[in-house]
Scaffold this motif. Structure first.
Motif, PDB file in Angstrom:
ATOM      1  N   SER A 350       0.922  -1.217   0.153  1.00 61.77           N
ATOM      2  CA  SER A 350       0.012  -0.004   0.071  1.00 61.77           C
ATOM      3  C   SER A 350       1.002   1.370  -0.032  1.00 61.77           C
ATOM      4  CB  SER A 350      -0.806  -0.170   1.270  1.00 61.77           C
ATOM      5  OG  SER A 350      -0.039   0.099   2.444  1.00 61.77           O
ATOM      6  N   VAL A 351       0.245   2.527  -0.444  1.00 65.38           N
ATOM      7  CA  VAL A 351       1.049   3.583  -0.382  1.00 65.38           C
ATOM      8  C   VAL A 351       1.624   3.859   1.088  1.00 65.38           C
ATOM      9  CG1 VAL A 351       0.898   6.092  -0.789  1.00 65.38           C
ATOM     10  CG2 VAL A 351      -0.271   4.596  -2.369  1.00 65.38           C
ATOM     11  N   ALA A 352       0.603   3.788   2.052  1.00 67.52           N
ATOM     12  CA  ALA A 352       0.894   4.147   3.520  1.00 67.52           C
ATOM     13  C   ALA A 352       2.286   3.102   3.829  1.00 67.52           C
ATOM     14  CB  ALA A 352      -0.108   3.884   4.509  1.00 67.52           C
ATOM     15  N   ASN A 353       2.408   2.062   3.536  1.00 69.33           N
ATOM     16  CA  ASN A 353       3.483   0.972   4.028  1.00 69.33           C
ATOM     17  C   ASN A 353       4.596   1.282   3.319  1.00 69.33           C
ATOM     18  OD1 ASN A 353       2.236  -0.399   5.986  1.00 69.33           O
ATOM     19  ND2 ASN A 353       1.260  -1.977   4.659  1.00 69.33           N
ATOM     20  N   VAL A 354       4.533   1.580   2.036  1.00 69.17           N
ATOM     21  CA  VAL A 354       5.659   1.885   1.264  1.00 69.17           C
ATOM     22  C   VAL A 354       6.453   3.144   2.021  1.00 69.17           C
ATOM     23  CG1 VAL A 354       6.635   2.620  -0.789  1.00 69.17           C
ATOM     24  CG2 VAL A 354       5.026   0.679  -0.717  1.00 69.17           C
ATOM     25  N   ASN A 355       5.425   4.320   2.086  1.00 71.01           N
ATOM     26  CA  ASN A 355       6.174   5.643   2.349  1.00 71.01           C
ATOM     27  C   ASN A 355       6.808   5.268   4.014  1.00 71.01           C
ATOM     28  OD1 ASN A 355       5.612   6.889   0.223  1.00 71.01           O
ATOM     29  ND2 ASN A 355       3.586   7.682   1.025  1.00 71.01           N
ATOM     30  N   LYS A 356       5.913   4.491   4.633  1.00 71.78           N
ATOM     31  CA  LYS A 356       6.569   4.314   6.004  1.00 71.78           C
ATOM     32  C   LYS A 356       8.011   3.568   5.972  1.00 71.78           C
ATOM     33  CE  LYS A 356       2.056   3.619   8.189  1.00 71.78           C
ATOM     34  NZ  LYS A 356       1.213   2.896   8.728  1.00 71.78           N
ATOM     35  N   LEU A 357       8.132   2.635   5.032  1.00 75.94           N
ATOM     36  CA  LEU A 357       9.499   1.976   4.995  1.00 75.94           C
ATOM     37  C   LEU A 357      10.392   3.049   4.455  1.00 75.94           C
ATOM     38  CD1 LEU A 357      11.191  -0.704   4.644  1.00 75.94           C
ATOM     39  CD2 LEU A 357      10.264  -0.790   2.200  1.00 75.94           C
ATOM     40  N   LEU A 358      10.078   3.739   3.710  1.00 78.66           N
ATOM     41  CA  LEU A 358      11.177   4.568   3.091  1.00 78.66           C
ATOM     42  C   LEU A 358      11.520   5.624   3.949  1.00 78.66           C
ATOM     43  CD1 LEU A 358       9.550   5.379  -0.461  1.00 78.66           C
ATOM     44  CD2 LEU A 358      11.627   4.181  -0.002  1.00 78.66           C
ATOM     45  N   PHE A 359      10.435   5.989   5.068  1.00 79.24           N
ATOM     46  CA  PHE A 359      10.802   7.044   6.137  1.00 79.24           C
ATOM     47  C   PHE A 359      11.978   6.391   7.043  1.00 79.24           C
ATOM     48  CE2 PHE A 359       9.330   8.047  10.526  1.00 79.24           C
ATOM     49  CZ  PHE A 359       9.956   9.433  10.552  1.00 79.24           C
ATOM     50  N   PHE A 360      11.575   5.239   7.689  1.00 74.53           N
ATOM     51  CA  PHE A 360      12.729   4.850   8.541  1.00 74.53           C
ATOM     52  C   PHE A 360      13.812   4.350   7.812  1.00 74.53           C
ATOM     53  CE2 PHE A 360       8.588   3.725  10.944  1.00 74.53           C
ATOM     54  CZ  PHE A 360       8.886   4.117  12.092  1.00 74.53           C
ATOM     55  N   LEU A 361      13.909   4.015   6.643  1.00 75.26           N
ATOM     56  CA  LEU A 361      15.234   3.923   5.972  1.00 75.26           C
ATOM     57  C   LEU A 361      15.894   5.141   5.593  1.00 75.26           C
ATOM     58  CD1 LEU A 361      14.186   1.216   3.203  1.00 75.26           C
ATOM     59  CD2 LEU A 361      15.362   0.830   5.309  1.00 75.26           C
ATOM     60  N   SER A 362      15.315   6.304   5.642  1.00 72.57           N
ATOM     61  CA  SER A 362      15.688   7.617   5.516  1.00 72.57           C
ATOM     62  C   SER A 362      16.332   8.143   6.662  1.00 72.57           C
ATOM     63  CB  SER A 362      14.591   8.454   4.972  1.00 72.57           C
ATOM     64  OG  SER A 362      14.386   8.190   3.862  1.00 72.57           O
ATOM     65  N   LEU A 363      15.623   7.893   7.685  1.00 72.23           N
ATOM     66  CA  LEU A 363      15.962   7.905   9.267  1.00 72.23           C
ATOM     67  C   LEU A 363      17.508   6.998   9.481  1.00 72.23           C
ATOM     68  CD1 LEU A 363      12.939   8.071  11.528  1.00 72.23           C
ATOM     69  CD2 LEU A 363      14.223   9.879  10.597  1.00 72.23           C
ATOM     70  N   LEU A 364      17.421   5.885   9.075  1.00 72.16           N
ATOM     71  CA  LEU A 364      18.452   5.178   9.313  1.00 72.16           C
ATOM     72  C   LEU A 364      19.825   5.581   8.279  1.00 72.16           C
ATOM     73  CD1 LEU A 364      20.211   2.532  10.332  1.00 72.16           C
ATOM     74  CD2 LEU A 364      18.918   1.110   8.520  1.00 72.16           C
ATOM     75  N   LEU A 365      19.423   5.815   7.261  1.00 65.54           N
ATOM     76  CA  LEU A 365      20.603   6.277   6.160  1.00 65.54           C
ATOM     77  C   LEU A 365      21.233   7.527   6.605  1.00 65.54           C
ATOM     78  CD1 LEU A 365      22.415   6.254   3.510  1.00 65.54           C
ATOM     79  CD2 LEU A 365      20.098   7.460   2.611  1.00 65.54           C
ATOM     80  N   TYR A 366      20.212   8.526   7.201  1.00 63.82           N
ATOM     81  CA  TYR A 366      20.850   9.961   7.613  1.00 63.82           C
ATOM     82  C   TYR A 366      21.535   9.442   8.910  1.00 63.82           C
ATOM     83  CZ  TYR A 366      20.420  14.428   9.990  1.00 63.82           C
ATOM     84  OH  TYR A 366      20.849  15.541  10.538  1.00 63.82           O
TER      85      TYR A 366
END
Length: 401
Positions: A350-366
């Motif tokens: 779903s759009v929500a799950n993909v965006n949540k995944l990208l969010f936490f991966l972005s925090l991790l990468l940063y």
């Protein structure tokens, strides 16, 4: 300490809320996170004993982080009082953005008003207040208004962008309100440091990679650029007093956009701090790489071997195995959130799950990227507190804490 005492008064005046506090501290996530930091506090003594250097100076920093995490956990039930678990994640994100909006306003007012600057300086150590670089730094109400605050601003950019992408279909992405909020955060980050721009870059990548109405997002972003340009022109040419304008032209902008200025002058995007950072990574022996030197502070009282680069400091003190523990401990923040999102995506994307995944991966990468510049993982208080609030509230929303 002030927040702790205020919270204690709240709990004493409302004993029924103590049960919520006990639920927080009994949660698996909190117990396991505290266990990691307790082990880290013990680890701070081991290299000094093994190498017989008796250098335990890192223990003070670890104890501070543990204390601030405990206070944050102590405050959490009060912050979300009256908010059902399913809505706490987005409530916390909104709260964190609001805190940094207020901090940005404090910085802006302190920059243009000497009286406000005096009030801010009153709450700072003299050593911090003196590093104001002619009035463009040390303007925030925080213990470390430099690298730590800039790192916090960078993380909040990611939070802010994620928040508007999740609500983009309802209220537009960069609506006029969101654009104004972004401008305030953006200006506030100027006074904190350029590290915030790393988070801003990650946030913009998240914005364009996240699922949603692509055309609508592009138009919204163009509108943001136009609003930023228009407000900047209005403020700079009409409202700013001449003395403040001079500081902006001669000190603030050259500091914030040093890479741009250097590119215009020399054709290179280097910065002085970047060049210094490169010098803080240097060859070391295999023995140091494996088991460290057990020294955190040099004989002159400064950084050991005059390096304050995060990865280098960890290796010089612990060796590679200590660095790997710190990395694993940092990944713990993300194990459960990702462990919740990925199974849901297997059942259906779903759009929500993909965006949540990208969010936490972005925090991790940063956060991993920041470690190259300075000690962040399991070390920087502001990042630990922000990650705790974000990850814990997400798990509460999923009822898996």
């Amino acid at each position: 300490m002030l927040a702790f005492f205020i919270a204690t008064i709240f709990y004493l005046s409302s004993p029924s809320k103590i049960s919520n506090l006990l639920i927080t501290f009994k949660s698996k996530f909190v117990v396991q996170l505290l266990a990691i930091f307790l082990i880290l506090n013990i680890m701070g003594f081991i290299p000094g004993l093994i190498h017989l250097t008796l250098d335990f100076t890192i223990a003070k920093a670890y104890l501070l982080v543990l204390f601030l995490l405990l206070v944050s956990m102590y405050l959490y039930p009060i912050l979300v009082v009256g908010v059902v678990p399913e809505k706490r994640f987005y409530f916390i994100l909104k709260l964190l953005v609001s805190v940094f909006l207020i901090q940005s306003c404090v910085e802006i007012f302190a920059f243009v008003n000497p009286v406000v600057k005096g009030i801010v300086s009153f709450f700072q150590k003299d050593l911090v207040a003196e590093k104001d670089m002619g009035g463009i730094r040390a303007l925030a109400l925080t213990g470390n208004p430099f690298f730590d605050l800039a790192a916090g601003f960078g993380l909040i950019f990611i939070v802010f962008v994620f928040k508007i992408t999740m609500n983009g279909e309802k209220e537009d992405y960069f609506s006029v309100k969101n654009s104004l909020f972004f401008i305030v955060l953006f200006v506030g980050s100027f006074f904190a440091g350029r590290t915030a721009f790393v988070g801003l870059g990650v946030a913009l990548v998240l914005y364009f990679l996240s699922l949603g109405a692509r055309l609508k997002k592009a138009i919204s972003f163009i509108r943001l650029v136009l609003i930023v340009a228009g407000i900047s022109y209005l403020l700079y040419n009409i409202l700013l007093p001449s003395e403040i304008k001079e500081i902006v032209e001669n000190q603030l902008l050259p500091f914030v956009f040093e890479a741009v200025y250097n590119y215009i002058d020399t054709g290179e995007t280097s910065t002085k701090s970047g060049e210094i950072l490169q010098q803080m990574y240097f060859p070391i022996s295999w023995q140091t790489f494996l088991v460290g030197d057990g020294k955190y502070t040099g004989d002159d009282g400064g950084y050991y071997m005059h390096s304050d680069a995060g990865i280098m400091r960890n290796i010089l003190f612990y060796g590679i195995f200590g660095l790997l523990f710190i990395l694993f401990g940092h990944l713990f923040y993300f194990f459960k959130p990702l462990g919740r999102i990925l199974p849901e995506m297997k059942r259906g994307i779903s759009v929500a799950n993909v965006n949540k995944l990208l969010f936490f991966l972005s925090l991790l990468l940063y956060t991993l990227a920041l470690q190259y510049k300075g000690e962040v993982l399991l070390f920087m208080p502001i990042i630990q507190v922000l990650l705790f609030y974000i990850c814990f509230s997400f798990l509460e929303r999923a009822r898996e804490v």
